[in-house]
Design an enzyme around this catalytic site. Sequence first.
Site, short mmCIF file in Angstrom:
data_model
loop_
_atom_site.label_atom_id
_atom_site.label_comp_id
_atom_site.label_asym_id
_atom_site.label_seq_id
_atom_site.Cartn_x
_atom_site.Cartn_y
_atom_site.Cartn_z
N ARG B 14 48.77 41.86 46.98
CA ARG B 14 49.45 42.33 45.77
C ARG B 14 48.57 42.11 44.54
O ARG B 14 47.92 43.03 44.06
CB ARG B 14 50.82 41.62 45.60
N ASP B 15 48.48 40.88 44.07
CA ASP B 15 47.68 40.60 42.86
C ASP B 15 46.23 41.03 43.07
O ASP B 15 45.57 41.52 42.15
CB ASP B 15 47.74 39.10 42.54
N HIS B 211 47.88 28.81 40.08
CA HIS B 211 47.33 30.14 40.34
C HIS B 211 46.08 30.30 39.48
O HIS B 211 46.17 30.56 38.29
CB HIS B 211 48.41 31.17 39.98
N HIS B 213 42.16 31.90 38.78
CA HIS B 213 41.18 32.95 39.06
C HIS B 213 39.79 32.34 38.92
O HIS B 213 39.58 31.40 38.17
CB HIS B 213 41.37 34.13 38.10
N CYS B 244 38.69 41.34 37.80
CA CYS B 244 39.44 40.96 36.61
C CYS B 244 39.50 42.18 35.72
O CYS B 244 38.47 42.68 35.30
CB CYS B 244 38.75 39.81 35.88
N ASN B 253 40.89 36.59 41.77
CA ASN B 253 41.61 35.44 42.27
C ASN B 253 40.67 34.52 43.03
O ASN B 253 39.72 34.97 43.66
CB ASN B 253 42.69 35.91 43.26
#
Lengths: 305, 305
Positions: B14-15, B211, B213, B244, B253
């Site tokens: 997803r992300d 979370h 990155h 990004c 991520n």
Amino acid sequence: MLPQRVKIVEVGARDGLQNETRVLPVETRVELIRLLAEAGLTAIEAGSFVSAKRIPQMAGSGDVLQAALAATADAGAACAYPVLVPNLRGLEAAMQAGATEIAVFAAASETFSRKNINCGIAESIERFAAVAERARAANLRVRGYVSCALGCPYQGEVGPGEVARVAGLLRDLGCHQISLGDTIGVGTPGQARAMVERVAERVPVEHLAAHFHDTYGQALANIHTVLPLGVSVLDSAIAGLGGCPFAAGASGNVATEDVVYMLDGMGIHSGVDMRKLLFAGDYICAKLGRPNQSRAAAALSARSR
Amino acid sequence: MLPQRVKIVEVGARDGLQNETRVLPVETRVELIRLLAEAGLTAIEAGSFVSAKRIPQMAGSGDVLQAALAATADAGAACAYPVLVPNLRGLEAAMQAGATEIAVFAAASETFSRKNINCGIAESIERFAAVAERARAANLRVRGYVSCALGCPYQGEVGPGEVARVAGLLRDLGCHQISLGDTIGVGTPGQARAMVERVAERVPVEHLAAHFHDTYGQALANIHTVLPLGVSVLDSAIAGLGGCPFAAGASGNVATEDVVYMLDGMGIHSGVDMRKLLFAGDYICAKLGRPNQSRAAAALSARSR
């Protein structure tokens, strides 16, 4: 708990370039070192006095060192340029080029020592004893490396006791600083901490430096775990130069840009100017024809575009 | 001090994918999720119920979720598949597809909130309140994200107090877990620690997830600094998917492989099988036609060649 200042020993022009495929001429290496000094780095490995046949990337290290020393003298700056010296012959050549600091290179793995420098650990220490004695008699500072500090490409695990033993022997030879190198980048923070804690029982932590490779992406986490132990000298390489000779395609030394980004963010003084560092990284990556391995450099460059 | 177990929430499908240039079909995303579950991951973000016009990468998320749920039911495994839901319409679609867990997405930056979801923080929380109420009435679990937790691409600094405030509001809505996202990867360990400590005063740490990155290479160092604070849920993406959107060419991520490598090395149980994880990474990188961003994956793959 954290050091207020950290000294970075920039190893890109030696540990980095000697593991890059493309061989760069003396002028390019001198210009790289000049740019690194301009960025505020005050300890820059300038070369290696090994056989040019064995490591062509380091051919002409005497010329590189002389030019670097001359440029620094002109600028009135105080920058150290340690050079790697494997034996007495290398030391003589380094001294002729004006070296004021040398580095000797031992391993914490018996197998690696035999494969890398053709002799066991004990014999290598004996060889370095003669080198260190001669160097100190001539007022040169001697830096010691312990490679394979968190693992060996041949024998796998390396115990922290063995790292401490070899570091202690190098200290006994008069090394002012011992750089503990996870030269294959396999270590994780728990191991890094245990290793440094063990070594610090034998060699006071103010004489230790941490040298991590980012092969498995662990370098900054490892640095972050050893800073509170009192380690305030870190080895790193501009643009993450170096690759890893034992893992094709894998990344090499931790990138100076990533380290400086972290230190800046943590409010720890390194004296390094990020903007000038990015300039040095762009320069050497163009010469090598490869992308910058530093994530911070890639992100900062993308942002400024 | 360190948690014995860490739960990884895999956000690559997803992300990660929603920030990749190449749009992948439903079958490919289903197969990726199947491979991730097979590798031992027990929480895998499966999609996003947003406008397919706005985010084409997430088109067909209902089909992806249904297929993933069916595969898990067949295997008798226990895996959660949270899906992102921006509003009540998205929630209805997610429930029709069988969702048992949703995620809502707030920001700690007023500017980012307005630019990203076209409303300020307060209004977004109001909107999510209705979504969360409806979801909980239907026995769905609700996960909350706080983005820009260590910085904002528009307004720069974001105070930890604001992150704590928004996290608290999401907790008040009934979110079982709040994921604190440095969605632009700018943070360093000192900031990460201060932010989590501040949030933990408002929301008990057992309800928090981290979370990070890896845009500036800081993710593992940041994870390493929050683990001793009691954070035991980490978001990461296979192969470091995501890039990004605010820094072209920069990494996204933190890679699940890098996280698992570190946790394995630290003796922290994640239940994830590295070999199978590498397989999933190879699969999705081939489909995306881009290299794996995980340094651990690159090194392990090189070693096994």
